[in-house]
Design a protein around this motif. Structure first.
Motif, PDB file in Angstrom:
ATOM      1  N   LEU A   8      -3.138  -5.484  -4.426  1.00  0.00           N
ATOM      2  CA  LEU A   8      -2.675  -4.663  -5.537  1.00  0.00           C
ATOM      3  C   LEU A   8      -3.880  -3.936  -6.132  1.00  0.00           C
ATOM      4  O   LEU A   8      -4.884  -4.565  -6.483  1.00  0.00           O
ATOM      5  N   ASP A  17      -2.225   6.225  -8.996  1.00  0.00           N
ATOM      6  CA  ASP A  17      -2.347   5.701  -7.635  1.00  0.00           C
ATOM      7  C   ASP A  17      -2.961   6.688  -6.664  1.00  0.00           C
ATOM      8  O   ASP A  17      -3.406   6.303  -5.570  1.00  0.00           O
ATOM      9  N   ILE A  24      -4.484   2.692   0.320  1.00  0.00           N
ATOM     10  CA  ILE A  24      -3.074   2.442   0.618  1.00  0.00           C
ATOM     11  C   ILE A  24      -2.780   2.750   2.081  1.00  0.00           C
ATOM     12  O   ILE A  24      -2.019   2.024   2.743  1.00  0.00           O
ATOM     13  N   THR A  31      -0.381  -1.825  -2.453  1.00  0.00           N
ATOM     14  CA  THR A  31       0.298  -0.987  -3.434  1.00  0.00           C
ATOM     15  C   THR A  31      -0.639  -0.748  -4.613  1.00  0.00           C
ATOM     16  O   THR A  31      -1.623  -1.480  -4.801  1.00  0.00           O
ATOM     17  N   THR A  52       4.700  -6.807 -12.402  1.00  0.00           N
ATOM     18  CA  THR A  52       4.956  -6.044 -11.174  1.00  0.00           C
ATOM     19  C   THR A  52       4.585  -6.820  -9.919  1.00  0.00           C
ATOM     20  O   THR A  52       5.200  -6.655  -8.870  1.00  0.00           O
TER      21      THR A  52
END
Length: 231
Positions: A8, A17, A24, A31, A52
């Motif tokens: 993460l 992101d 990624i 993620t 999350t």
């Protein structure tokens, strides 16, 4: 990447992101948090991560995102299988720091978010990557908006102390920055690695503060070696 511990990624101040696109792409199942919007405390940001995240995970924070990652460790250390602190610091609020952050805020209020970003961003991208990265990083930061900047600097200016937390970190930890990072210089990361038990240190050549996008292959190699340390 160990299948039981997904990676993460946690972005920093007025980032999302997009800063982790190369990570990624390189690590299946990785993620990233989408950004922080108007969340105005590091503790609240850390709780969003925990809400999350899977039950146990590897956690990488960049810049302010690494401070968020440390708050995750404070709240739920057993859930973090490994920790990477990238291009960050652990010092308390410095003399004059609030004035500097509020001066940028005032540029945003008077001239708009683009003017704020054009004042703040250029020193963070080292010359070798500047021409390639400036436009997309600028667009990412502008898109966050002034209310997000104001909320997030409030979080930074009220950040908890972490000096007492660092020696308690028990998971495999990576301290990593760019050799050309003037905001989070190598000496700062060397000091962090010396305090955290068993931490490894990686200094990436030809990279500034936006290390994940500036030198993604070198950072990805450091991430792979760090993840291999998870039992």
């Amino acid at each position: 990447m160990p299948a039981d511990f997904p990676l993460l990624l946690v972005p920093g101040l007025i980032c999302d992101d997009r800063v982790f696109a190369a990570q990624i792409a390189a690590f299946p199942g990785a993620t990233a948090m989408p950004g922080w919007g108007q969340t105005d405390s590091l503790t609240a940001m850390a709780q969003r991560v925990l809400d999350t995240a899977p039950d146990r995970f590897a956690l990488l924070g960049h810049s302010m995102g690494a401070r968020v990652a440390l708050e995750v460790i404070r709240i739920a250390p057993a859930r973090v299988a490994a920790l990477a602190l990238v291009s960050t610091g652990v010092h308390p609020v410095a003399n004059g720091e609030a004035d500097k952050r509020h001066a940028l805020r005032d540029i945003g209020r008077m001239q708009g978010m683009a003017a704020l970003v054009d004042k703040w961003l250029p020193p963070m991208i080292a010359t070798p990557a500047h021409e390639r990265l400036y436009a997309p990083m600028r667009a990412m930061c502008i898109a966050q908006g002034l209310p997000a900047y104001e909320a997030q600097i409030k979080a930074l200016l009220h950040r908890p102390e972490v000096d007492s937390l660092l020696p308690t970190i028990a998971c495999p930890t990576l301290s990593c920055t760019g050799a050309l990072d003037v905001w989070s210089p190598p000496a700062q990361h060397e000091a962090m690695a010396a305090i955290i038990p068993g931490a490894s240190l990686t200094i990436v050549p030809n990279a500034g503060h936006f290390l994940p996008a500036e030198q993604p292959e070198a950072l990805n190699a450091a991430i792979a070696a760090w993840l291999d340390r998870i039992a």
